[in-house]
Design an enzyme around this catalytic site. Structure first.
Site, PDB file in Angstrom:
ATOM      1  CG  ASN A  10      39.338  45.439  32.236  1.00 18.46           C
ATOM      2  OD1 ASN A  10      39.337  46.459  32.923  1.00 18.46           O
ATOM      3  ND2 ASN A  10      38.279  45.055  31.534  1.00 18.46           N
ATOM      4  CD1 TRP A  11      44.056  45.393  37.049  1.00 14.69           C
ATOM      5  CD2 TRP A  11      44.741  47.339  37.940  1.00 14.69           C
ATOM      6  NE1 TRP A  11      45.421  45.313  37.250  1.00 14.69           N
ATOM      7  CE2 TRP A  11      45.867  46.481  37.794  1.00 14.69           C
ATOM      8  CE3 TRP A  11      44.941  48.620  38.485  1.00 14.69           C
ATOM      9  CZ2 TRP A  11      47.158  46.878  38.169  1.00 14.69           C
ATOM     10  CZ3 TRP A  11      46.229  49.011  38.860  1.00 14.69           C
ATOM     11  CH2 TRP A  11      47.316  48.143  38.703  1.00 14.69           C
ATOM     12  CE  LYS A  12      36.442  42.857  33.830  1.00 13.90           C
ATOM     13  NZ  LYS A  12      35.494  41.742  33.677  1.00 13.90           N
ATOM     14  CG  HIS A  97      34.866  44.996  28.705  1.00 11.00           C
ATOM     15  ND1 HIS A  97      33.833  44.432  29.416  1.00 11.00           N
ATOM     16  CD2 HIS A  97      35.962  44.253  28.962  1.00 11.00           C
ATOM     17  CE1 HIS A  97      34.302  43.388  30.089  1.00 11.00           C
ATOM     18  NE2 HIS A  97      35.589  43.258  29.831  1.00 11.00           N
ATOM     19  CD  GLU A  99      32.600  43.765  32.758  1.00 14.13           C
ATOM     20  OE1 GLU A  99      33.372  44.690  33.057  1.00 14.13           O
ATOM     21  OE2 GLU A  99      32.881  42.560  32.969  1.00 14.13           O
ATOM     22  CB  SER A 213      37.217  32.519  33.513  1.00 17.75           C
ATOM     23  OG  SER A 213      36.020  33.109  33.997  1.00 17.75           O
ATOM     24  N   GLY A 234      40.739  39.769  33.680  1.00 19.50           N
ATOM     25  CA  GLY A 234      39.975  40.513  34.676  1.00 19.50           C
ATOM     26  C   GLY A 234      40.389  40.108  36.080  1.00 19.50           C
ATOM     27  N   GLY A 235      39.582  39.269  36.709  1.00 16.42           N
ATOM     28  CA  GLY A 235      39.782  38.902  38.114  1.00 16.42           C
ATOM     29  C   GLY A 235      41.213  38.524  38.485  1.00 16.42           C
TER      30      GLY A 235
END
Ligand code: 13P
Length: 251
Positions: A10-12, A97, A99, A213, A234-235
């Protein structure tokens, strides 16, 4: 037999169109286009979908969007529909999500309408659930996640194209991963709730990803748990080598 793992990046709200294309190319070269042991995909921003689709062309990676609306078209400024995502080359969409829930006011009812519409239109759905730190510390993780699962899936008949992502909010972007035991416990609870709703066989076939994470250093242990079927990353998905290492742990 354990289910086929699924890993999605998920590159957000990161990367320009050109940067997204570059990352897609880098990911392909790190993992190779012909891997087979699991399903792997990436979710760029809306504007980068088409170029990323071109970069992924002829690979087996899937393209996912990060959100969609529950109507086909019309006066919904700033929104995008499932049919538009399909036309742009997406086969998956991430819905609900944390967010979206926390920053953009998405309720279980809104998430439910989106999940229903995306499935009806032929997208596969990664449906996210997860508790906040307060909720965990108050001992209501099970209640919250069960409410989210039941609310998000209300009125939905078939879950053949559904993946659930369990993402504890306190583990997202914080570097704090749920331990594999903590994650397994909630994954098992989610599977139990899905069994109540759809029967044991459907629940047994449902893939439940863990997100929060995930890193190359913890992926192997997380993915080894009996009810964890891959990850929503994510990150670490913004780094091709890290993402590839996580894919390798799942495949
Ligand atoms: P991080 O991997 O950055 O914690 O993000 C997880 C996530 O929200 C994926 O959707």
């Amino acid at each position: 037999m354990k289910r086929r793992n699924i890993v999605a990046g998920n590159w957000k709200m990161n990367l320009t169109v050109a940067e997204s294309r570059e990352l897609a190319v880098a990911v392909l070269s790190e993992i190779g286009a012909g891997f087979s042991g699991c399903d792997v995909g990436v979710a760029p921003t809306f504007v980068a979908l088409t170029e990323t689709a071109k970069a992924l062309d002829s690979s087996s990676l899937f393209l996912a969007a990060q959100n969609c609306h529950f109507e086909n078209e019309g006066a919904y400024t700033g929104e995008i529909s499932a049919r538009m995502l399909l036309a742009a080359g997406c086969s998956y969409v991430i819905i609900g999500h944390s967010e979206r829930r926390q920053l953009f006011g998405e309720t279980d009812a809104i998430v439910n309408r989106k999940v229903a519409k995306a499935l009806q239109d032929g997208l596969k759905v990664i449906f996210c659930v997860g508790e906040t730190l307060d909720e965990r510390e108050s001992g209501i993780t099970g209640d919250v996640v069960t409410r989210q699962v039941k609310g998000g899936l209300a009125g939905i008949d078939g879950i053949g194209d559904l993946v659930i992502a369990y993402e504890p909010v306190w583990a997202i972007g914080t570097g704090k991963t749920a331990t594999s035991e903590q994650a397994q416990e909630v994954h098992a609870l989610i599977r139990g709730t899905v069994a109540e709703l759809y029967g044991a066989e459907a629940a047994d076939g449902l893939r439940i990803q863990y997100g929060g994470s995930v890193k190359p250093s913890n992926a192997v242990e997380l993915f080894a748990m009996p009810d964890i079927d891959g990850g929503l990353i994510g990150g670490a998905s913004l780094n091709a080598a890290d993402f590839a290492a996580i894919v390798k742990a799942a495949c």
